[in-house]
Design a protein around this motif. Structure first.
Motif, PDB file in Angstrom:
ATOM      1  N   PHE A  99      35.799  36.897  40.129  1.00 61.01           N
ATOM      2  CA  PHE A  99      36.874  37.232  41.258  1.00 61.01           C
ATOM      3  C   PHE A  99      36.834  36.139  42.129  1.00 61.01           C
ATOM      4  N   ASP A 102      39.267  33.605  40.531  1.00 61.46           N
ATOM      5  CA  ASP A 102      40.457  33.914  40.962  1.00 61.46           C
ATOM      6  C   ASP A 102      41.288  33.865  42.026  1.00 61.46           C
ATOM      7  N   ILE A 103      40.454  34.324  43.203  1.00 71.26           N
ATOM      8  CA  ILE A 103      41.120  34.375  44.418  1.00 71.26           C
ATOM      9  C   ILE A 103      41.343  33.077  45.012  1.00 71.26           C
ATOM     10  N   ASN A 106      44.352  31.891  43.452  1.00 67.87           N
ATOM     11  CA  ASN A 106      45.240  33.021  44.049  1.00 67.87           C
ATOM     12  C   ASN A 106      45.053  33.883  45.088  1.00 67.87           C
ATOM     13  N   TRP A 119      49.806  41.423  44.295  1.00 66.22           N
ATOM     14  CA  TRP A 119      48.690  40.547  44.313  1.00 66.22           C
ATOM     15  C   TRP A 119      47.523  41.121  43.603  1.00 66.22           C
ATOM     16  N   ARG A 123      45.660  40.648  39.972  1.00 67.05           N
ATOM     17  CA  ARG A 123      44.189  40.301  39.746  1.00 67.05           C
ATOM     18  C   ARG A 123      43.443  41.131  38.781  1.00 67.05           C
ATOM     19  N   THR A 126      44.635  40.209  35.411  1.00 64.19           N
ATOM     20  CA  THR A 126      43.940  39.203  34.816  1.00 64.19           C
ATOM     21  C   THR A 126      42.613  39.636  34.345  1.00 64.19           C
TER      22      THR A 126
END
Length: 155
Positions: A99, A102-103, A106, A119, A123, A126
C-alpha cells in the motif's frame, strides 16, 4: 513496520495469513475426522488476514463516503496524512509495504468526497486485481458505503 528480531522471523503472523494457514503454521489442524463437523471459530479471536482486510476496507470506504464534499485545506491535509500514517502501521507487513508503494505512485485525492472515494476504490481494485478478485464498479461507491443500494435492499 518495526524491525523484528531473529526469533520473530519464523513466527507466523496471524494478520498476514488466513486462519487455516495460520493454524497449520501453529501445528494445529482445523480439520476433523470424516463425518464430523469442524468446530466454529470463536468470534473473539484475533482477526486473520482476510477478516482484517474486509474490516479495514469497510472502515476506509465508509470514512471516504462520509468525508466532506468540500473539505477545508486542513481536512484535506489531515486525510492525506492519515493514509500515509495508516500505511506504515497496518498489521500485515507485506500489505502495508504494498500500500505504501501504491500511494507513492497514486497519492490520496483529498480535495472532495467524490475524489477521495474514487481514489480509494481504485486502490482497492488494485489489490483485488493482484488477488484475482472481482473489481468493484467505482461509480457505485456511495451506494455501497453510504446511501444503500438503489433497489432498497439495505432499507
Amino acid at each position: 513496520m518495526p524491525a523484528h528480531g531473529p526469533e520473530e522471523e519464523d513466527k507466523p503472523c496471524r494478520a498476514c495469513s488466513d486462519f487455516k494457514t495460520w493454524a497449520k503454521a501453529q501445528n494445529k489442524t482445523t480439520l476433523n475426522p470424516p463425518n464430523k463437523m469442524a468446530p466454529a471459530k470463536a468470534t473473539d479471536c484475533p482477526l486473520d488476514k482476510d477478516e482484517l482486510g474486509r474490516s479495514t476496507w469497510g472502515f476506509l470506504h465508509s470514512m471516504a463516503s462520509y468525508y466532506p464534499d468540500k473539505p477545508t485545506r486542513r481536512e484535506a491535509e489531515d486525510m492525506s496524512k492519515f493514509f500515509n500514517i495508516f500505511s506504515k502501521f497496518y498489521p500485515c507487513e507485506p500489505c502495508a509495504l504494498d500500500f505504501q508503494e501504491d500511494i507513492k505512485k497514486n497519492p490520496p485525492r483529498t480535495d472532495s468526497k467524490d475524489h477521495l472515494a474514487k481514489w480509494l476504490c481504485e486502490r482497492h481494485n488494485t489489490v483485488n486485481l493482484k488477488l484475482g478478485k472481482p473489481l468493484f464498479d467505482c461509480s457505485k461507491i456511495h451506494e455501497r458505503w453510504r446511501d444503500g443500494w438503489k433497489d432498497g435492499s439495505c432499507d
